[in-house]
Design a protein around this motif. Structure first.
Motif, PDB file in Angstrom:
ATOM      1  N   SER A 137     -80.818 -31.526 -26.038  1.00 15.04           N
ATOM      2  CA  SER A 137     -82.094 -31.856 -26.654  1.00 15.04           C
ATOM      3  C   SER A 137     -82.035 -31.633 -28.155  1.00 15.04           C
ATOM      4  O   SER A 137     -81.725 -30.529 -28.620  1.00 15.04           O
ATOM      5  N   GLU A 138     -82.322 -32.679 -28.936  1.00 23.32           N
ATOM      6  CA  GLU A 138     -82.338 -32.533 -30.385  1.00 23.32           C
ATOM      7  C   GLU A 138     -83.452 -31.593 -30.825  1.00 23.32           C
ATOM      8  O   GLU A 138     -83.340 -30.915 -31.848  1.00 23.32           O
ATOM      9  N   THR A 139     -84.512 -31.541 -30.047  1.00 27.90           N
ATOM     10  CA  THR A 139     -85.633 -30.658 -30.382  1.00 27.90           C
ATOM     11  C   THR A 139     -85.197 -29.197 -30.336  1.00 27.90           C
ATOM     12  O   THR A 139     -85.510 -28.402 -31.230  1.00 27.90           O
ATOM     13  N   VAL A 143     -83.892 -26.539 -34.024  1.00 28.28           N
ATOM     14  CA  VAL A 143     -84.850 -25.528 -34.491  1.00 28.28           C
ATOM     15  C   VAL A 143     -84.260 -24.757 -35.668  1.00 28.28           C
ATOM     16  O   VAL A 143     -83.066 -24.464 -35.708  1.00 28.28           O
ATOM     17  N   GLU A 148     -88.801 -20.294 -31.957  1.00 25.95           N
ATOM     18  CA  GLU A 148     -89.468 -21.507 -31.488  1.00 25.95           C
ATOM     19  C   GLU A 148     -89.148 -21.789 -30.018  1.00 25.95           C
ATOM     20  O   GLU A 148     -89.887 -22.516 -29.348  1.00 25.95           O
ATOM     21  N   THR A 220     -77.060 -27.408 -34.053  1.00 29.52           N
ATOM     22  CA  THR A 220     -77.606 -27.133 -35.376  1.00 29.52           C
ATOM     23  C   THR A 220     -76.474 -26.969 -36.373  1.00 29.52           C
ATOM     24  O   THR A 220     -75.391 -26.493 -36.017  1.00 29.52           O
TER      25      THR A 220
END
Length: 275
Positions: A137-139, A143, A148, A220
């Motif tokens: 998941s890129e979400t 982060v 988060e 990330t």
């Protein structure tokens, strides 16, 4: 290039050993009975590592342990004029092995922390890294603040006994943690959607992207923490620590550090030897 530089470092190290051996006084006997003398007498430099933390250390298809850190300690063994023996074990077994004198040093992407430093000496840092997130998941992977994802619905994996596990338990304690024996198991959990993310040092995440380019993995590129890597050593032998400190300084000055970084971090030629 490697052999020439290794010989140069061997000369510097040999000069240092000879200088120390020529010292007179009560400290001479104590130094002679230290770890360096035992290593030279044994004819073998025993190093503890996991063998599964690419590109720092990893086990090739033919069973040979290779990597950035392994090249470093091989240069050390050459400088000492002895053979290198690499002992692989689980990450959480490394420091106990050092405490039992089963290995001479530990080098395996180990972060220097105050807690570890209470029991063991650390020389370095020889590399700097930081925590990163590997996910589908890129979400999640994108982060900028780990809190988060501090939720009971978030499933994360980390290497057992690592600072990544400590990071999760401290910073995102609400997340569901799975502590794995090695990184291969942790990455597999992400690939099979059994966890939402792996939290690990940045090099581990980058290598996972290289290994599985079509698996939809993302990571990330801004480290969540600062992780200084050090060589764990016995706390009771300043001569041994001083030798390793001087050796690392010689590597830096000779250009070997830059050479190894290019070989293991900028080139992917080694990947086919492992997978």
């Amino acid at each position: 290039m490697y052999k020439i530089k290794a010989l140069l470092i061997m000369g510097v190290a040999a000069l240092f050993l000879c200088s120390c051996a020529s010292l007179s006084g009560p400290d001479r006997g104590r130094s002679a009975a230290g770890h360096l003398a035992r290593i030279v007498e044994r004819g073998e430099f025993v190093v503890g590592t996991t063998g599964n933390m690419p590109p720092l250390n990893m086990t090739a298809k033919d069973g040979e342990v290779i990597g950035y850190e392994i090249d470093m300690v091989r240069m050390m063994a050459d400088a000492l004029g002895v053979k290198l023996k690499v002992k692989t074990m689980e990450f959480y077994e490394l420091l106990p092995a050092l405490e039992l004198n089963s290995v001479d040093i530990v080098i395996s992407g180990m972060t220097i922390t105050p807690v570890r430093n209470l029991r063991f000496a650390f020389v370095g840092p020889y590399l700097h890294s930081g925590k990163a997130i590997l996910a589908k998941s890129e979400t999640i992977a994108g982060v900028s603040d780990a809190t988060e994802v501090n939720s009971p619905s978030t499933r994360v994996a980390a290497l057992k006994g690592s600072t990544s596990q400590e990071f999760i338990e401290t910073v995102i304690p609400k997340a569901q943690l799975t502590a794995t024996e090695d990184y291969d198991e942790a990455i597999r959990l992400v690939l099979e959607d059994k966890v939402d993310a792996l939290i690990a040092d940045y090099p581990i995440c980058i290598v996972a992207l290289l290994r599985y380019p079509d698996a939809g993995l993302v990571s990330t590129f801004t480290a969540l923490t600062y992780e200084p890597y050090g060589i764990a050593m016995p706390p009771d032998d300043p001569h041994f620590m001083n030798w390793v400190e001087n050796f690392l300084a010689s590597m830096e000055g000779s250009g070997d550090v830059e050479y190894l970084q290019d070989k293991w971090f900028k080139s992917g030629d080694w990947i086919e030897r492992v997978w």
